[in-house]
Design a protein around this motif. Structure first.
Motif, PDB file in Angstrom:
ATOM      1  N   GLY A   1      19.447  34.813  -6.279  1.00 52.74           N
ATOM      2  CA  GLY A   1      20.491  35.388  -7.123  1.00 52.74           C
ATOM      3  C   GLY A   1      19.980  36.338  -8.184  1.00 52.74           C
ATOM      4  N   MET A   2      18.767  36.841  -8.022  1.00 47.78           N
ATOM      5  CA  MET A   2      18.269  37.814  -8.991  1.00 47.78           C
ATOM      6  C   MET A   2      18.623  39.223  -8.520  1.00 47.78           C
ATOM      7  SD  MET A   2      14.601  36.051  -9.478  1.00 47.78           S
ATOM      8  CE  MET A   2      13.699  36.797 -10.790  1.00 47.78           C
ATOM      9  N   ARG A   3      18.756  40.124  -9.486  1.00 46.20           N
ATOM     10  CA  ARG A   3      19.006  41.525  -9.166  1.00 46.20           C
ATOM     11  C   ARG A   3      17.680  42.226  -8.922  1.00 46.20           C
ATOM     12  NH1 ARG A   3      23.918  43.475  -8.720  1.00 46.20           N
ATOM     13  NH2 ARG A   3      25.410  41.965  -9.490  1.00 46.20           N
ATOM     14  N   LYS A   4      17.759  43.319  -8.185  1.00 45.07           N
ATOM     15  CA  LYS A   4      16.546  44.054  -7.850  1.00 45.07           C
ATOM     16  C   LYS A   4      15.824  44.524  -9.115  1.00 45.07           C
ATOM     17  CE  LYS A   4      15.040  47.612  -4.645  1.00 45.07           C
ATOM     18  NZ  LYS A   4      15.068  48.994  -5.119  1.00 45.07           N
ATOM     19  N   VAL A   5      16.584  45.088 -10.059  1.00 48.95           N
ATOM     20  CA  VAL A   5      15.945  45.575 -11.291  1.00 48.95           C
ATOM     21  C   VAL A   5      15.293  44.426 -12.053  1.00 48.95           C
ATOM     22  CG1 VAL A   5      17.107  47.713 -11.854  1.00 48.95           C
ATOM     23  CG2 VAL A   5      18.268  45.552 -12.260  1.00 48.95           C
ATOM     24  N   GLU A   6      15.947  43.276 -11.996  1.00 49.60           N
ATOM     25  CA  GLU A   6      15.413  42.110 -12.699  1.00 49.60           C
ATOM     26  C   GLU A   6      14.089  41.678 -12.059  1.00 49.60           C
ATOM     27  OE1 GLU A   6      18.051  38.857 -12.276  1.00 49.60           O
ATOM     28  OE2 GLU A   6      16.978  37.591 -13.703  1.00 49.60           O
TER      29      GLU A   6
ATOM     30  N   ILE B   1      23.172  37.720 -10.938  1.00 54.52           N
ATOM     31  CA  ILE B   1      24.502  37.734 -10.353  1.00 54.52           C
ATOM     32  C   ILE B   1      25.400  36.681 -10.980  1.00 54.52           C
ATOM     33  CG2 ILE B   1      25.762  37.232  -8.236  1.00 54.52           C
ATOM     34  CD1 ILE B   1      23.158  38.570  -6.899  1.00 54.52           C
TER      35      ILE B   1
ATOM     36  N   THR C   1      21.924  44.741 -14.643  1.00 59.96           N
ATOM     37  CA  THR C   1      20.605  44.127 -14.489  1.00 59.96           C
ATOM     38  C   THR C   1      20.678  42.614 -14.619  1.00 59.96           C
ATOM     39  OG1 THR C   1      19.957  44.046 -16.803  1.00 59.96           O
ATOM     40  CG2 THR C   1      19.622  46.136 -15.654  1.00 59.96           C
TER      41      THR C   1
ATOM     42  N   TYR D   1      10.642  39.948  -3.430  1.00 63.62           N
ATOM     43  CA  TYR D   1      11.960  40.597  -3.507  1.00 63.62           C
ATOM     44  C   TYR D   1      13.009  39.819  -2.727  1.00 63.62           C
ATOM     45  CZ  TYR D   1      10.269  44.650  -5.971  1.00 63.62           C
ATOM     46  OH  TYR D   1       9.773  45.471  -6.949  1.00 63.62           O
TER      47      TYR D   1
ATOM     48  N   GLU E   1      23.291  43.303  -3.135  1.00 60.99           N
ATOM     49  CA  GLU E   1      21.840  43.508  -3.046  1.00 60.99           C
ATOM     50  C   GLU E   1      21.195  42.520  -2.088  1.00 60.99           C
ATOM     51  OE1 GLU E   1      19.934  43.609  -6.814  1.00 60.99           O
ATOM     52  OE2 GLU E   1      20.561  45.665  -7.189  1.00 60.99           O
ATOM     53  N   LEU E   2      21.736  41.313  -2.060  1.00 62.98           N
ATOM     54  CA  LEU E   2      21.219  40.337  -1.106  1.00 62.98           C
ATOM     55  C   LEU E   2      21.483  40.828   0.312  1.00 62.98           C
ATOM     56  CD1 LEU E   2      19.988  37.613  -0.414  1.00 62.98           C
ATOM     57  CD2 LEU E   2      22.272  36.646  -0.490  1.00 62.98           C
TER      58      LEU E   2
ATOM     59  N   ARG F   1      11.378  44.057 -13.000  1.00 66.95           N
ATOM     60  CA  ARG F   1      10.924  43.860 -14.375  1.00 66.95           C
ATOM     61  C   ARG F   1       9.937  42.699 -14.464  1.00 66.95           C
ATOM     62  NH1 ARG F   1      15.872  43.107 -17.103  1.00 66.95           N
ATOM     63  NH2 ARG F   1      15.399  40.901 -17.090  1.00 66.95           N
TER      64      ARG F   1
ATOM     65  N   ALA G   1      16.121  37.809  -4.427  1.00 64.28           N
ATOM     66  CA  ALA G   1      17.508  38.168  -4.122  1.00 64.28           C
ATOM     67  C   ALA G   1      18.272  36.950  -3.620  1.00 64.28           C
ATOM     68  CB  ALA G   1      17.547  39.287  -3.084  1.00 64.28           C
TER      69      ALA G   1
ATOM     70  N   TYR H   1      27.072  40.188  -4.406  1.00 58.31           N
ATOM     71  CA  TYR H   1      25.831  39.880  -3.705  1.00 58.31           C
ATOM     72  C   TYR H   1      25.389  41.020  -2.793  1.00 58.31           C
ATOM     73  CZ  TYR H   1      25.448  35.059  -5.270  1.00 58.31           C
ATOM     74  OH  TYR H   1      25.267  33.934  -6.014  1.00 58.31           O
TER      75      TYR H   1
ATOM     76  N   PHE I   1      18.893  43.238   1.077  1.00 57.69           N
ATOM     77  CA  PHE I   1      17.584  42.642   1.347  1.00 57.69           C
ATOM     78  C   PHE I   1      17.539  41.907   2.685  1.00 57.69           C
ATOM     79  CE2 PHE I   1      16.536  43.132  -3.228  1.00 57.69           C
ATOM     80  CZ  PHE I   1      15.326  43.778  -3.042  1.00 57.69           C
TER      81      PHE I   1
END
Lengths: 425, 286
Positions: free
Chosen positions: A133-138, B12, B9, A126, B40-41, A141, A130, B38, B44
Motif C-alpha cells: 500500500g505504499m505509493r511509488k514516490v514514497e 493509499i 505521496t 517496489y 499504482e499497484l 523517498r 506497492a 490502487y 506494478f
C-alpha cells in the motif's frame, strides 16, 4: 475526532471445515452432489444429525482500541488470532458483526508477501512496497533507507532467488518496516528468522508504538508482549476470554493453560502444507510418572513427539515460561550438536530432555514448543501447552519469598571486618 | 508534518480515513474508486508480469512473434494454398496474420487472467487490495507482446504493399474491444477458477474451439449474409474483422460489430459484478 482507533462489535467468523476432498470443489462434484443430495436427504431422515462441518473461528468478539494503544493478542493455536487480524485487514469478511477502523491501516501478516524470485532486490522493493500500500514516490523517498536497513547494497541488482534466506527475510522486513501507518496490525512475523532479526522486529514495533501510533500484534512471545503492550486480548477457541491490562491477561492465560502435564495436538490443527508438527508433549517426574507437581530441585523430563512430513533441517525447542510471561530457560534438541540445525527425514520422532539440575524458583510454569529453521522459517509452535508447578519445600524461596527466576544457594564469604572503635570507624 | 505532504505521496490507506468492516450481502457495488486508488499497484503488477515473462528463456521476447507467425505459416500452407480458402482478394498470409495478432493477444490474456487469482493465492490471503487488480493486470501485461507482433504485421504490410486507408484510425477501438473481451471472459473464468479448478483445464480447450469459431483462417464473408450479424455473438469475430477493415481495407464489419460490442459490454458488466460478489470468498476458498 474520537480517540477510538478500532472498535469491534460482536465480530464472528464461520469457517467450513470439510475434509480435504471438499477443499477443491470440482464442477463434477457439485453436479454429482446436486443429483444425489435429495436421496441423501431422504436417507438422513430419522437419523442423528451429521457431525458439525463448520467452526466459529471467532465468536462475538467485541473490544475497543484507543489511538496510541499497543495491544497484544495472545491465545492458544487455533484461537482465532490470525482470523481477527485478517478480518481487520479486510482480507476476509466477517460472517456477522462489524468493525470500525479510524485511521490508515497497515497490516503485516507475513514478511515478503508478493516477492517474486526472478526479480531483483531493487525491483522487489517496489513491487512489495506497492503491494503493502505504499505509493511509488514514497518508496523512492525511502529507498536508500530500506536498502541500508536490509544491508543488501551489493546485491541490489541480483534476483532474490539467489539470496541467502537471511538476506531475503531482511529485505522483506525492511520494506515492511518502512510502511508508516497510523494503525499497524502485525501477525506472528516475529517467529521468523534468528534472534537478531527478532530483536529488530521487536525494535520496529517498539518504535512504532513510541511514536504514538496504534499497534495490534499477535505473538507467542509472552516476554515481548509484556514488554511492548499495555493491554491485551486473550482469545480461546474464537471467544474473547479476557481483555485488560497485559499483565492480568498473560497471568490468566498461563494460569489456565488447561490440563497441564500432557498435551496432544488436535487432528483439526494439522495443516497438510506444513513440514513439521509437534504432536504431543508431556512432563515426567523423576519417578517416571506423568506429573504436573514437581518437587523443588528435583530433575524432570520434557518428552516431545513430533512429525516430520518432508525432509527438513530444524531446531526443535521448548521454552519454560513463568506466570509473568518471562522465559526462565529454553533448550533445543540441537544443543548437543553445537546448536546446528539437525536433519530430519520424514517420520514421527519422540525426544526427551532431562532438566537436570533443576534450579527453577518454586511457582507455576508453562512449556511452549517451537521449531524453526535458523534464519529461514518458522516451522511450528505450540503456545503454552503444558503447565507444571514446583513446590516450595526445601527452597530458599520458602524462607523469604525472594524474587528471581532461579533458586540457588550461592557462596558468601566475609572478607574483612574491622571492629568499630567507639561507635564510629 | 503530515499536512505538508502532497496528497499524492501519501500512503493509499491515508486517503480512506474510516473503514467500516461488515459482512456484505448479495450483489455489491463495484467500488471502482478503490481500484483507482490502487492504480499504482495495478501498474506494478502489470510491470511484474511483463518483466518475469521471458526470464530465463533463450528466445525471450521473440516468443511474442514466433507463435502468431508460425501459426500464420501453417495456415497459409494448409488453408491458403492447399484448401484454397478465399481471403477476399487479400494475400492469404497477411490476411491470416492480421487476425492472428489480436487473436494471440486475446488467447494469451485469457489464459493468464483465468489463472491469475489462483496463481496469486499468496497475495490474496495475506494483503488487502482490490482483487480486480489481479485479472486486469494479467490482461494488460499481454499488450507488450501484442506490440511486438504488431511491428511484424506492419513489416508484412510494407512487403505486400498494403497501404492503410483512413479506417486505420479506428484501430485503437478494436484493440480496446479485444482487451475488453479478454477481461470480460477473464473475470468470469478467474472467479470461477477459485471455486472450481476445472477452469484451468477448460481454458486451453476453450481457446482452441474459439480459434476455429473466429474468422481467422477464413473470412466472415463465408457466413451467409442473413446470419452474419449473429456471428457477432462471438466478439472476437468483431475484433478480427475490425482489424482487417482498419489495416487491410476490407469492407467494414457493420452489424456484426454492433452485436459484438453489445455482447462484450454485457459480459464485462456481468463479469465485474460476479467478480465483486465472489471476491469476499476468495481469501477463504483459494
Amino acid at each position: 475526532m474520537s480517540d477510538t482507533a478500532i472498535r469491534v462489535e460482536n465480530l464472528s467468523k464461520l469457517y467450513r471445515i470439510g475434509g480435504p476432498q471438499e477443499r477443491y470443489k470440482t464442477l463434477r462434484d457439485t453436479l454429482a452432489h446436486a443429483a444425489v443430495a435429495p436421496v441423501h436427504q431422504l436417507r438422513r431422515l430419522g437419523q442423528p444429525a451429521p457431525p458439525q462441518e463448520t467452526i466459529w473461528a471467532l465468536k462475538d468478539v467485541s473490544f475497543e482500541v484507543k489511538h496510541g494503544e499497543v495491544l497484544g493478542i495472545i491465545g492458544p493455536n487455533g484461537a482465532g488470532k490470525t482470523t481477527l487480524l485478517r478480518i481487520l485487514s479486510r482480507i476476509t469478511e466477517p460472517t456477522t458483526g462489524h468493525a470500525e477502523i479510524h485511521g490508515r491501516v497497515g497490516s503485516l501478516l507475513e514478511v515478503g508477501t508478493g516477492f517474486h524470485p526472478e526479480l531483483t532486490g531493487r525491483e522487489n522493493i517496489y513491487l512489495n512496497g506497492a503491494i503493502l500500500g505504499m505509493r511509488k514516490v514514497e518508496i523512492e523517498r525511502k529507498f536508500d533507507e530500506i536498502v541500508a536497513f536490509a544491508e543488501i547494497e551489493k546485491f541490489l541488482d541480483t534476483p532474490v532467488k539467489r539470496y541467502s534466506s537471511g538476506m531475503y527475510v531482511r529485505l522483506a522486513f525492511a520494506v515492511a518496516a518502512h510502511l508508516e501507518p497510523e494503525i499497524l496490525l502485525v501477525d506472528e512475523v516475529l517467529a521468523v528468522g534468528d534472534a537478531a532479526f527478532q530483536k529488530k522486529c521487536l525494535g520496529m514495533i517498539g518504535d512504532v508504538a513510541g511514536e504514538g501510533r496504534t499497534v495490534m500484534f499477535v505473538s507467542h512471545n509472552m516476554h515481548a508482549v509484556s514488554e511492548l503492550c499495555e493491554t491485551g486480548l486473550l482469545l480461546r477457541s474464537g471467544y474473547l476470554d479476557r481483555d485488560g491490562p497485559i499483565a492480568d491477561v498473560i497471568k490468566s492465560y498461563v494460569a489456565d493453560a488447561g490440563t497441564a502435564s500432557r498435551w496432544t495436538r488436535g487432528e483439526r490443527e494439522l495443516q497438510p502444507s506444513k513440514k513439521f508438527f509437534f504432536l504431543s508433549a508431556q512432563i515426567v517426574d523423576q519417578n517416571g510418572a506423568v506429573a504436573s507437581h514437581l518437587d523443588f530441585g528435583a530433575p524432570f523430563v520434557v518428552e516431545i513427539q513430533y512429525l516430520v512430513a518432508r525432509r527438513v533441517t530444524c531446531k526443535p525447542a521448548f521454552h519454560a515460561v513463568n506466570l509473568n510471561g518471562v522465559v526462565a530457560f529454553s533448550s533445543t534438541e540441537c544443543d548437543a550438536a553445537g546448536g546446528q540445525d539437525i536433519l530430519r527425514e520424514p517420520g514421527v520422532y519422540r525426544v526427551r530432555c532431562v532438566v537436570n539440575p533443576n534450579w527453577l524458583m518454586p511457582g507455576t510454569y508453562a512449556i511452549r514448543l517451537s521449531a524453526s529453521q535458523t534464519n529461514v522459517e518458522h516451522l511450528d509452535s505450540v503456545d503454552i501447552c503444558l503447565q507444571f508447578d514446583i513446590g516450595g519445600v526445601g527452597s530458599l524461596w520458602s524462607l523469604d519469598r525472594r524474587p528471581g527466576l532461579f533458586d540457588l544457594t550461592y557462596e558468601w564469604t566475609l572478607c574483612s571486618f574491622e571492629k568499630a572503635a567507639d561507635g564510629y570507624p | 508534518m503530515k499536512s505538508e505532504k502532497d496528497l499524492s505521496t501519501l500512503p493509499i490507506a491515508e486517503q480512506i480515513p474510516t473503514i467500516l468492516i461488515r459482512p456484505s450481502r448479495g450483489w455489491v457495488a463495484l467500488n471502482l474508486r478503490d481500484l483507482w486508488l490502487y492504480r499504482e499497484l495495478l501498474y506494478f503488477l502489470t510491470w511484474r508480469d511483463i518483466k518475469v515473462r521471458y526470464k530465463q528463456t533463450v528466445l525471450g521476447a521473440a516468443w511474442a512473434i514466433l507463435q502468431p507467425f508460425f501459426t500464420m505459416v501453417v495456415f497459409s500452407i494448409f488453408f491458403g494454398r492447399l484448401a484454397q480458402v478465399p481471403s477476399d482478394g487479400i494475400p492469404y498470409p497477411i490476411f491470416a496474420y492480421c487476425a492472428l495478432v489480436p487473436w494471440s493477444y486475446f488467447a494469451g490474456a485469457l489464459d493468464r487472467a483465468g489463472n491469475s487469482l489462483v496463481g496469486s493465492a499468496n497475495l490474496i490471503t495475506k494483503v488487502y487490495f482490490p482483487r480486480l487488480a489481479i485479472p486486469i493486470s494479467a490482461v494488460l501485461a499481454g499488450l507488450l507482446d501484442f506490440g511486438i507482433a504488431f511491428v511484424v504485421l506492419l513489416g508484412m504490410m510494407f512487403y505486400y504493399g498494403t497501404a492503410p486507408t483512413a479506417a486505420v484510425l479506428t484501430l485503437p477501438l478494436f484493440l480496446l474491444l479485444a482487451i475488453a473481451t479478454a477481461l470480460a471472459v477473464g473475470l468470469w473464468l478467474s472467479a470461477l477458477n477459485v471455486q472450481y479448478r476445472d477452469v484451468r483445464y477448460t481454458i486451453p480447450f476453450l481457446t482452441q474451439l474459439w480459434l476455429f469459431a473466429t474468422p481467422i483462417a477464413y473470412s466472415s464473408s463465408l457466413v451467409p449474409e442473413q446470419w452474419r450479424a449473429l456471428y457477432g455473438l462471438n466478439p472476437m469475430a468483431g475484433v478480427v474483422e475490425g482489424f482487417r477493415w482498419a489495416l487491410l481495407g476490407k469492407e467494414p464489419p457493420g452489424p456484426l460489430l454492433a452485436v459484438s460490442v453489445i455482447v462484450v459490454l454485457l459480459l464485462l458488466i456481468g463479469g465485474l459484478y460476479y467478480f465483486r460478489r465472489m471476491e469476499k470468498t476468495f481469501a477463504d476458498v483459494v
